[in-house]
Write a protein that holds these residues in place. Structure first.
Motif, PDB file in Angstrom:
ATOM      1  N   VAL A 126      -3.811  -0.223  -0.803  1.00  0.00           N
ATOM      2  CA  VAL A 126      -2.829  -1.282  -1.023  1.00  0.00           C
ATOM      3  C   VAL A 126      -2.438  -1.872   0.330  1.00  0.00           C
ATOM      4  O   VAL A 126      -2.024  -1.151   1.238  1.00  0.00           O
ATOM      5  CB  VAL A 126      -1.586  -0.740  -1.745  1.00  0.00           C
ATOM      6  N   GLN A 127      -2.573  -3.186   0.465  1.00  0.00           N
ATOM      7  CA  GLN A 127      -2.335  -3.859   1.735  1.00  0.00           C
ATOM      8  C   GLN A 127      -0.866  -4.254   1.915  1.00  0.00           C
ATOM      9  O   GLN A 127      -0.059  -4.187   0.982  1.00  0.00           O
ATOM     10  CB  GLN A 127      -3.208  -5.109   1.830  1.00  0.00           C
ATOM     11  N   ILE A 128      -0.518  -4.657   3.127  1.00  0.00           N
ATOM     12  CA  ILE A 128       0.820  -5.157   3.412  1.00  0.00           C
ATOM     13  C   ILE A 128       0.985  -6.490   2.685  1.00  0.00           C
ATOM     14  O   ILE A 128       0.160  -7.389   2.840  1.00  0.00           O
ATOM     15  CB  ILE A 128       1.020  -5.341   4.930  1.00  0.00           C
ATOM     16  N   PRO A 129       2.026  -6.647   1.871  1.00  0.00           N
ATOM     17  CA  PRO A 129       2.191  -7.895   1.112  1.00  0.00           C
ATOM     18  C   PRO A 129       2.559  -9.064   2.023  1.00  0.00           C
ATOM     19  O   PRO A 129       3.043  -8.870   3.145  1.00  0.00           O
ATOM     20  CB  PRO A 129       3.328  -7.570   0.145  1.00  0.00           C
ATOM     21  N   GLU A 130       2.341 -10.267   1.516  1.00  0.00           N
ATOM     22  CA  GLU A 130       2.635 -11.476   2.280  1.00  0.00           C
ATOM     23  C   GLU A 130       3.598 -12.357   1.486  1.00  0.00           C
ATOM     24  O   GLU A 130       3.397 -12.600   0.297  1.00  0.00           O
ATOM     25  CB  GLU A 130       1.347 -12.236   2.576  1.00  0.00           C
ATOM     26  N   LEU A 131       4.626 -12.813   2.162  1.00  0.00           N
ATOM     27  CA  LEU A 131       5.620 -13.678   1.529  1.00  0.00           C
ATOM     28  C   LEU A 131       5.443 -15.108   2.027  1.00  0.00           C
ATOM     29  O   LEU A 131       5.232 -15.329   3.216  1.00  0.00           O
ATOM     30  CB  LEU A 131       7.029 -13.206   1.854  1.00  0.00           C
ATOM     31  N   THR A 132       5.515 -16.076   1.121  1.00  0.00           N
ATOM     32  CA  THR A 132       5.443 -17.489   1.473  1.00  0.00           C
ATOM     33  C   THR A 132       6.783 -18.135   1.148  1.00  0.00           C
ATOM     34  O   THR A 132       7.263 -18.063   0.007  1.00  0.00           O
ATOM     35  CB  THR A 132       4.324 -18.205   0.696  1.00  0.00           C
ATOM     36  N   TRP A 133       7.362 -18.765   2.159  1.00  0.00           N
ATOM     37  CA  TRP A 133       8.653 -19.450   2.019  1.00  0.00           C
ATOM     38  C   TRP A 133       8.508 -20.828   2.644  1.00  0.00           C
ATOM     39  O   TRP A 133       8.210 -20.947   3.827  1.00  0.00           O
ATOM     40  CB  TRP A 133       9.744 -18.642   2.728  1.00  0.00           C
ATOM     41  N   MET A 134       8.663 -21.870   1.849  1.00  0.00           N
ATOM     42  CA  MET A 134       8.380 -23.232   2.300  1.00  0.00           C
ATOM     43  C   MET A 134       6.944 -23.264   2.821  1.00  0.00           C
ATOM     44  O   MET A 134       6.018 -22.980   2.076  1.00  0.00           O
ATOM     45  CB  MET A 134       9.418 -23.706   3.317  1.00  0.00           C
ATOM     46  N   GLU A 135       6.740 -23.549   4.095  1.00  0.00           N
ATOM     47  CA  GLU A 135       5.378 -23.611   4.634  1.00  0.00           C
ATOM     48  C   GLU A 135       5.051 -22.383   5.475  1.00  0.00           C
ATOM     49  O   GLU A 135       4.001 -22.332   6.124  1.00  0.00           O
ATOM     50  CB  GLU A 135       5.190 -24.870   5.480  1.00  0.00           C
ATOM     51  N   SER A 181      -0.237   0.882   1.974  1.00  0.00           N
ATOM     52  CA  SER A 181      -1.264   1.766   2.544  1.00  0.00           C
ATOM     53  C   SER A 181      -1.635   2.923   1.622  1.00  0.00           C
ATOM     54  O   SER A 181      -2.426   3.785   2.007  1.00  0.00           O
ATOM     55  CB  SER A 181      -0.875   2.304   3.930  1.00  0.00           C
ATOM     56  N   ALA A 182      -1.115   2.954   0.397  1.00  0.00           N
ATOM     57  CA  ALA A 182      -1.497   4.007  -0.548  1.00  0.00           C
ATOM     58  C   ALA A 182      -2.945   3.832  -0.971  1.00  0.00           C
ATOM     59  O   ALA A 182      -3.413   2.710  -1.165  1.00  0.00           O
ATOM     60  CB  ALA A 182      -0.590   3.975  -1.778  1.00  0.00           C
ATOM     61  N   GLN A 183      -3.681   4.943  -1.100  1.00  0.00           N
ATOM     62  CA  GLN A 183      -5.029   4.881  -1.654  1.00  0.00           C
ATOM     63  C   GLN A 183      -4.921   5.005  -3.169  1.00  0.00           C
ATOM     64  O   GLN A 183      -4.352   5.954  -3.687  1.00  0.00           O
ATOM     65  CB  GLN A 183      -5.918   5.985  -1.086  1.00  0.00           C
ATOM     66  N   GLN A 184      -5.479   4.021  -3.853  1.00  0.00           N
ATOM     67  CA  GLN A 184      -5.347   3.938  -5.305  1.00  0.00           C
ATOM     68  C   GLN A 184      -6.718   4.118  -5.940  1.00  0.00           C
ATOM     69  O   GLN A 184      -7.650   3.358  -5.681  1.00  0.00           O
ATOM     70  CB  GLN A 184      -4.730   2.593  -5.693  1.00  0.00           C
ATOM     71  N   GLY A 216      -5.390  -5.431  -2.891  1.00  0.00           N
ATOM     72  CA  GLY A 216      -6.008  -4.116  -2.764  1.00  0.00           C
ATOM     73  C   GLY A 216      -7.408  -4.289  -2.194  1.00  0.00           C
ATOM     74  O   GLY A 216      -8.193  -5.083  -2.701  1.00  0.00           O
ATOM     75  N   VAL A 217      -7.730  -3.554  -1.121  1.00  0.00           N
ATOM     76  CA  VAL A 217      -9.014  -3.698  -0.437  1.00  0.00           C
ATOM     77  C   VAL A 217      -9.814  -2.400  -0.560  1.00  0.00           C
ATOM     78  O   VAL A 217      -9.234  -1.301  -0.475  1.00  0.00           O
ATOM     79  CB  VAL A 217      -8.805  -4.037   1.060  1.00  0.00           C
ATOM     80  N   GLN A 218     -11.116  -2.519  -0.764  1.00  0.00           N
ATOM     81  CA  GLN A 218     -12.007  -1.357  -0.855  1.00  0.00           C
ATOM     82  C   GLN A 218     -11.690  -0.374   0.261  1.00  0.00           C
ATOM     83  O   GLN A 218     -11.571  -0.747   1.423  1.00  0.00           O
ATOM     84  CB  GLN A 218     -13.454  -1.830  -0.785  1.00  0.00           C
ATOM     85  N   SER A 222     -10.798  -1.365   4.436  1.00  0.00           N
ATOM     86  CA  SER A 222      -9.402  -1.741   4.619  1.00  0.00           C
ATOM     87  C   SER A 222      -9.043  -1.831   6.102  1.00  0.00           C
ATOM     88  O   SER A 222      -9.387  -0.947   6.887  1.00  0.00           O
ATOM     89  CB  SER A 222      -8.479  -0.726   3.956  1.00  0.00           C
ATOM     90  N   PRO A 223      -8.341  -2.891   6.505  1.00  0.00           N
ATOM     91  CA  PRO A 223      -7.900  -2.997   7.918  1.00  0.00           C
ATOM     92  C   PRO A 223      -6.803  -2.001   8.259  1.00  0.00           C
ATOM     93  O   PRO A 223      -6.530  -1.752   9.434  1.00  0.00           O
ATOM     94  CB  PRO A 223      -7.373  -4.439   8.021  1.00  0.00           C
ATOM     95  N   ILE A 224      -6.132  -1.428   7.252  1.00  0.00           N
ATOM     96  CA  ILE A 224      -5.135  -0.390   7.520  1.00  0.00           C
ATOM     97  C   ILE A 224      -5.606   0.911   6.871  1.00  0.00           C
ATOM     98  O   ILE A 224      -6.084   0.920   5.746  1.00  0.00           O
ATOM     99  CB  ILE A 224      -3.729  -0.774   6.997  1.00  0.00           C
ATOM    100  N   PRO A 225      -5.503   2.044   7.588  1.00  0.00           N
ATOM    101  CA  PRO A 225      -5.954   3.319   7.009  1.00  0.00           C
ATOM    102  C   PRO A 225      -5.039   3.785   5.887  1.00  0.00           C
ATOM    103  O   PRO A 225      -3.862   3.404   5.825  1.00  0.00           O
ATOM    104  CB  PRO A 225      -5.876   4.287   8.213  1.00  0.00           C
TER     105      PRO A 225
END
Length: 231
Positions: A126-135, A181-184, A216-218, A222-225
């Motif tokens: 599970v990757q770090i989430p991304e928030l979008t606010w305006m631009e 960063s949890a492995q799912q 979620g990245v394979q 994954s760029p994060i362990p």
């Protein structure tokens, strides 16, 4: 002696005519292998999305203290939140919450929870989430409070240039929690949440919209362990 040699020649000739060969002894083995790759299919389980505000408004009185909240004692139902689950990157799997807060007023609080499911055959991180606010787009570290400012910026108290929510013009504070960063594993379901609190500089009877995307990245790409981010 010549008679024996003649007999051998006759035998060899007969065998040759019968299709026998005297090349080197050899044989061959043909190996056919089939490799089947796994699949990554990961996203938000649509039916799992739930929000705290299902009637009477909830309040939080302290900036940065969003987990100290309670329902409006007078039973007011003024503010409201709509949540739509979308497929932002158009890969066929829903991965984004589009959140709209209407009739927002200072102290209005809400929490949205949702499940993410690994419906593929390969473990993911599970990757770090991304928030979008305006631009503006910004990653959200789990458990850190971020401020959405009227000028379109996203800032936390750990960033350079942060003074205070009021002086930075913050209208909403948000915090993401759980499972970065949890492995799912395949078939596994994990729960996530995002809460927000409308601050004093918010305009009366205004509407605010922001989006939360998560991925979620394979596991081996994954760029994060796995387990590298601890709340």
């Amino acid at each position: 002696m010549r008679k024996k040699a003649l007999v051998c020649q006759v035998v060899v000739l007969a065998l040759a005519l019968m299709g026998f060969g005297f090349a080197k002894w050899s044989d061959s083995v043909v190996v056919r292998a089939t490799a089947q790759s796994g699949s990554v299919k990961w996203g938000i389980f649509d039916e799992s999305v739930w929000q705290l505000d299902e009637g009477t408004d909830w309040h939080s009185e302290m900036e940065g203290g969003m987990l100290n909240y309670d329902q409006d004692t007078e039973g007011k139902d003024v503010g409201s939140t709509s949540v739509e689950v979308t497929d932002a990157n158009e890969d066929g799997v829903k991965d984004t919450l589009d959140i709209t807060v209407s009739n927002a007023y200072p102290c209005y609080f809400n929490e949205i929870t949702f499940d993410v499911i690994n419906a593929g055959t390969i473990p993911v991180i599970v990757q770090i989430p991304e928030l979008t606010w305006m631009e503006t787009e910004s990653e959200l570290e789990s458990g850190v409070v971020y401020y959405l400012c009227s000028n379109g910026s996203i800032i936390s108290e750990y960033d350079d240039g942060f003074v205070s929510p009021e002086e930075n013009g913050a209208v909403i504070e948000v915090m993401f929690q759980d499972n970065v960063s949890a492995q799912q594993h395949p078939g596994e379901v994990l729960s996530e949440s995002i809460c927000f609190h409308v601050l004093q500089p918010a305009a009366q009877n205004d509407q605010y919209s922001f989006s939360l995307s998560i991925e979620g990245v394979q596991w081996n790409e994954s760029p994060i362990p796995a387990g590298s981010v601890v709340d």
